[in-house]
Design a protein around this motif. Sequence first.
Motif, PDB file in Angstrom:
ATOM      1  N   ASN A 184      -6.556 -14.502   3.325  1.00  0.00           N
ATOM      2  CA  ASN A 184      -5.373 -14.535   2.483  1.00  0.00           C
ATOM      3  C   ASN A 184      -4.342 -13.517   2.937  1.00  0.00           C
ATOM      4  O   ASN A 184      -4.620 -12.638   3.750  1.00  0.00           O
ATOM      5  N   TYR A 185      -3.155 -13.670   2.388  1.00  0.00           N
ATOM      6  CA  TYR A 185      -2.088 -12.696   2.580  1.00  0.00           C
ATOM      7  C   TYR A 185      -1.440 -12.470   1.225  1.00  0.00           C
ATOM      8  O   TYR A 185      -1.043 -13.427   0.545  1.00  0.00           O
ATOM      9  N   MET A 186      -1.333 -11.204   0.810  1.00  0.00           N
ATOM     10  CA  MET A 186      -0.777 -10.864  -0.490  1.00  0.00           C
ATOM     11  C   MET A 186       0.309  -9.819  -0.303  1.00  0.00           C
ATOM     12  O   MET A 186       0.163  -8.896   0.508  1.00  0.00           O
ATOM     13  N   TRP A 187       1.406  -9.967  -1.034  1.00  0.00           N
ATOM     14  CA  TRP A 187       2.524  -9.052  -0.882  1.00  0.00           C
ATOM     15  C   TRP A 187       3.285  -8.898  -2.205  1.00  0.00           C
ATOM     16  O   TRP A 187       3.113  -9.682  -3.129  1.00  0.00           O
ATOM     17  N   SER A 188       4.115  -7.858  -2.254  1.00  0.00           N
ATOM     18  CA  SER A 188       4.929  -7.574  -3.430  1.00  0.00           C
ATOM     19  C   SER A 188       6.389  -7.502  -2.999  1.00  0.00           C
ATOM     20  O   SER A 188       6.832  -6.480  -2.454  1.00  0.00           O
ATOM     21  N   PRO A 189       7.166  -8.580  -3.215  1.00  0.00           N
ATOM     22  CA  PRO A 189       8.567  -8.600  -2.743  1.00  0.00           C
ATOM     23  C   PRO A 189       9.467  -7.644  -3.517  1.00  0.00           C
ATOM     24  O   PRO A 189      10.400  -7.079  -2.950  1.00  0.00           O
ATOM     25  N   VAL A 190       9.208  -7.472  -4.807  1.00  0.00           N
ATOM     26  CA  VAL A 190       9.962  -6.536  -5.645  1.00  0.00           C
ATOM     27  C   VAL A 190       8.997  -5.881  -6.625  1.00  0.00           C
ATOM     28  O   VAL A 190       7.862  -6.339  -6.814  1.00  0.00           O
ATOM     29  N   ASP A 191       9.446  -4.831  -7.271  1.00  0.00           N
ATOM     30  CA  ASP A 191       8.615  -4.100  -8.214  1.00  0.00           C
ATOM     31  C   ASP A 191       8.088  -5.012  -9.324  1.00  0.00           C
ATOM     32  O   ASP A 191       8.838  -5.820  -9.879  1.00  0.00           O
ATOM     33  N   GLN A 210       2.733 -13.596  -9.551  1.00  0.00           N
ATOM     34  CA  GLN A 210       2.393 -12.845 -10.762  1.00  0.00           C
ATOM     35  C   GLN A 210       3.473 -11.826 -11.081  1.00  0.00           C
ATOM     36  O   GLN A 210       3.944 -11.095 -10.197  1.00  0.00           O
ATOM     37  N   TYR A 211       3.864 -11.792 -12.353  1.00  0.00           N
ATOM     38  CA  TYR A 211       4.798 -10.785 -12.838  1.00  0.00           C
ATOM     39  C   TYR A 211       4.104  -9.968 -13.912  1.00  0.00           C
ATOM     40  O   TYR A 211       3.599 -10.528 -14.900  1.00  0.00           O
ATOM     41  N   SER A 212       4.036  -8.674 -13.745  1.00  0.00           N
ATOM     42  CA  SER A 212       3.379  -7.778 -14.698  1.00  0.00           C
ATOM     43  C   SER A 212       4.439  -7.013 -15.479  1.00  0.00           C
ATOM     44  O   SER A 212       5.384  -6.470 -14.888  1.00  0.00           O
ATOM     45  N   PHE A 213       4.289  -6.996 -16.796  1.00  0.00           N
ATOM     46  CA  PHE A 213       5.260  -6.281 -17.622  1.00  0.00           C
ATOM     47  C   PHE A 213       4.570  -5.513 -18.725  1.00  0.00           C
ATOM     48  O   PHE A 213       3.375  -5.669 -18.933  1.00  0.00           O
TER      49      PHE A 213
END
Length: 269
Positions: free
Chosen positions: A228-235, A266-269
């Motif tokens: 797999n490849y996992m990344w975070s484009p923005v906070d 996924q968006y975490s808030f």
Amino acid sequence: MDANTSRVGLSVVNPEGVKAVVEFDFSNSASLDPRLRHAYGEYNNVRIGRYWSNCNSWVGNTANVDFDGVPGTAGAQDRTEQITYMSGPFSVSLENAIDYGGVVGVAPVLTLQPDGTQQLEPTPGQDRGTVASSPALTAKFEDSQGGFSYAAAVMAKQTAYDTGSADDSAIGFAGFLAGKIAITDMISIQGAINYADGANAYVYRAGSNFAGADAATTTEQNTSMYINYMWSPVDKVSMGVQFENLETESQGGADGDANRLMYVAQYSF
């Protein structure tokens, strides 16, 4: 594509240090009905309520897009009602045992209903009778030193049944060792070793999809390999794509395999 893995919760801490948490997701079989994940209170190192089993650890896990995880993850990958005392890296609990159907031969089976939900029904041709389990007693030690993290846990419970014509009881137990070594900032080695006797739910995916009933299973081996490849484009936003190959082999020699491609945002808030 679905929204089943979405979750929402509330966490509150008062000035005296009493913490309360309630959390739901929508991973309820084929429906989008809310499912209670966590509901517990915590104060002075004591947690009471529904939370991950204390015979569980994330230490040996590898990042994974698959919401259900891979076979062999440390301990019971499920939540249960419990009373847990925590002291630094050590914790003990008395909790509702996880058994995925009780005892083979007298236990119910998980049957898919027309509406897409799953329901426990008596095993065909069997009188279920009474199936009961004592609470599970668990102990866990989890800590880290530098780039090395480790965890170990044990669990014991008593399971009994009475069909009217036959009855029996036995002690089931389980345990695991898990560890992770950080070689560099980008490379690590991790894994877990599990063992269970009369407690198949504490070896994740040792039975059918998630676990078999206590005392026996027809599954010889479950294997999962993935990249797999996992990344975070923005906070607070994370994404991932994964290709996975799965294989299963029963004790009778039958086998099967599948490939699947997954994507998650996924968006975490």
